[in-house]
Scaffold this motif. Structure first.
Motif, PDB file in Angstrom:
ATOM      1  N   ASP A  41       0.851  -1.185   0.000  1.00  0.00           N
ATOM      2  CA  ASP A  41       0.000   0.000   0.000  1.00  0.00           C
ATOM      3  C   ASP A  41       0.895   1.246   0.000  1.00  0.00           C
ATOM      4  OD1 ASP A  41      -2.040   1.799   0.152  1.00  0.00           O
ATOM      5  OD2 ASP A  41      -2.750   1.200   2.133  1.00  0.00           O
ATOM      6  N   PRO A  42       0.978   1.956  -1.128  1.00  0.00           N
ATOM      7  CA  PRO A  42       0.225   1.679  -2.363  1.00  0.00           C
ATOM      8  C   PRO A  42       0.900   0.610  -3.218  1.00  0.00           C
ATOM      9  CG  PRO A  42       1.581   3.607  -2.677  1.00  0.00           C
ATOM     10  CD  PRO A  42       1.777   3.193  -1.230  1.00  0.00           C
ATOM     11  N   CYS A  43       0.099  -0.018  -4.047  1.00  0.00           N
ATOM     12  CA  CYS A  43       0.603  -0.946  -5.054  1.00  0.00           C
ATOM     13  C   CYS A  43       0.402  -0.272  -6.399  1.00  0.00           C
ATOM     14  CB  CYS A  43      -0.152  -2.270  -4.987  1.00  0.00           C
ATOM     15  SG  CYS A  43       0.592  -3.584  -5.990  1.00  0.00           S
TER      16      CYS A  43
ATOM     17  N   ASN B 270      -5.883   0.048  -2.028  1.00  0.00           N
ATOM     18  CA  ASN B 270      -4.414   0.076  -1.984  1.00  0.00           C
ATOM     19  C   ASN B 270      -3.783   0.055  -3.369  1.00  0.00           C
ATOM     20  OD1 ASN B 270      -5.339  -2.709  -2.190  1.00  0.00           O
ATOM     21  ND2 ASN B 270      -3.192  -3.301  -1.962  1.00  0.00           N
TER      22      ASN B 270
END
Length: 340
Positions: free
Chosen positions: A169-171, A201
């Motif tokens: 997170d984040p991806c 995410n």
């Protein structure tokens, strides 16, 4: 004009003579004897996938001994291919059309010319008509569809990315699509997003168009990396695009094995990359088998034999439609049906 198609053709003549019928819509209406001549209208005759469809079609034609296959170059141009359908229908040279469509929606308006000329059409890779997920023939003149549900296949790739992104997170996700103006590429992109957008995410940071070409995709990924040097996922609908993107990523010092990288098509280089663990997954097509199946249905149609209206292309090969390293380890002999 038909001459506008880049002719790679092959004539496979034999001495057999059959009393046959030309299939139009749902009813055989006219007798035909002798050789069956098939026009293969490729989305691009220079594309490795289309060449593999042609190779499969030729291999099946050789089994018959009195079937001829000629390939035309659609140049990844919808209007060119539209004109080719109409020209083939009007020339009286061919008995059947094997279609690998560029614009599966727009080209539907050309098919009635073939139906009127009693020339059956089999479409491969994509259905032809307004419903992008309906494999049953939608247009008069289409006698069989040799394809898979592209929307579902694309969602499966995206679901793999979601699983990879669970603890990130984040991806950050980059998407490479062929050409968004093509209905099926737009469908693929929407299918990806329908899965990805449900996860807060996951951030789709860029969408590039690779045009099924390595060099175009390399440049597109270079541009993406300039604005987004950190990426976790690359979703690509074409192996050629992923191969080009891989050059850009590795030149930027990215270890692909630390990302979730996908391709689409199952070509031989893609299978090698998945086996090596550099790509996480690939959506596999079986174009040579598709060409064989399409020719069989066309010959059946021309000769008045039963035609199978839908052949699920996902079932034509020895491996599942989505392959990973683990799956390929279970199928050590599978190398892919085509080369770019």
């Amino acid at each position: 004009m038909i001459a506008a198609g880049a002719l790679l053709g092959l004539t496979l003549a034999g001495c057999n003579s059959d009393v046959s019928q030309v299939y139009s819509s749902s009813t055989p209406t006219a007798a035909k004897t002798g050789q069956v001549r098939i026009a293969l209208l490729a989305s691009s005759s220079q594309n490795g996938f289309n060449k593999a469809v042609y190779d499969g079609a030729v291999a099946k034609a050789k089994e018959y001994g009195d079937v001829e296959v000629t390939i035309f170059d659609g140049k990844f141009d919808s209007q060119t291919q539209f004109n080719q359908v109409q020209n083939v229908a009007s020339q009286g040279t061919y008995d059947g059309i094997l279609l690998v469509p560029n614009d599966n929606v727009g080209i539907a308006a050309a098919i009635p010319a073939a139906a009127q000329a009693k020339i059956p059409v089999v479409t491969t890779l994509f259905p032809v008509g307004p419903n992008l997920t309906e494999l049953k023939p939608q247009v008069e003149g289409i006698v069989s569809t040799v394809a898979a549900n592209t929307e579902e296949n694309s969602k499966k790739l995206a679901e793999g990315a979601v699983k990879y992104c669970e603890d990130k997170d984040p991806c950050r996700v980059a998407i490479l699509i062929g050409q968004l103006q093509f209905p099926f590429d737009n469908l693929r992109n929407k299918a990806y997003r329908s899965v990805l957008d449900g996860h807060p995410n996951i951030k789709v940071v860029a969408t590039g168009q690779g045009n099924y070409d390595r060099d175009t995709s390399l440049k597109a990924m270079q541009n993406i990396l300039q604005a987004n040097p950190k990426l976790d996922v690359l979703l690509s609908n074409a192996d050629q695009q992923t191969i080009g993107a891989q050059v850009a990523l590795e030149s930027a010092g990215v270890d692909l094995s630390t990302m979730y990288v996908t391709g689409g098509g199952g070509n031989q280089e893609a299978i090698k990359q998945v086996r090596a663990g550099k790509w996480a997954a690939d959506q596999v097509d079986f174009p040579s088998s598709m060409g064989k199946a399409a020719v069989e249905q066309l010959v059946n149609a021309v000769r008045g034999k039963p035609v199978t209206p839908v052949i699920d292309a996902n079932t034509l090969g020895p491996v599942p439609v989505i392959v990973t390293k683990e799956i390929l380890d279970e199928h050590p002999d599978f190398a892919g049906e085509w080369a770019d």
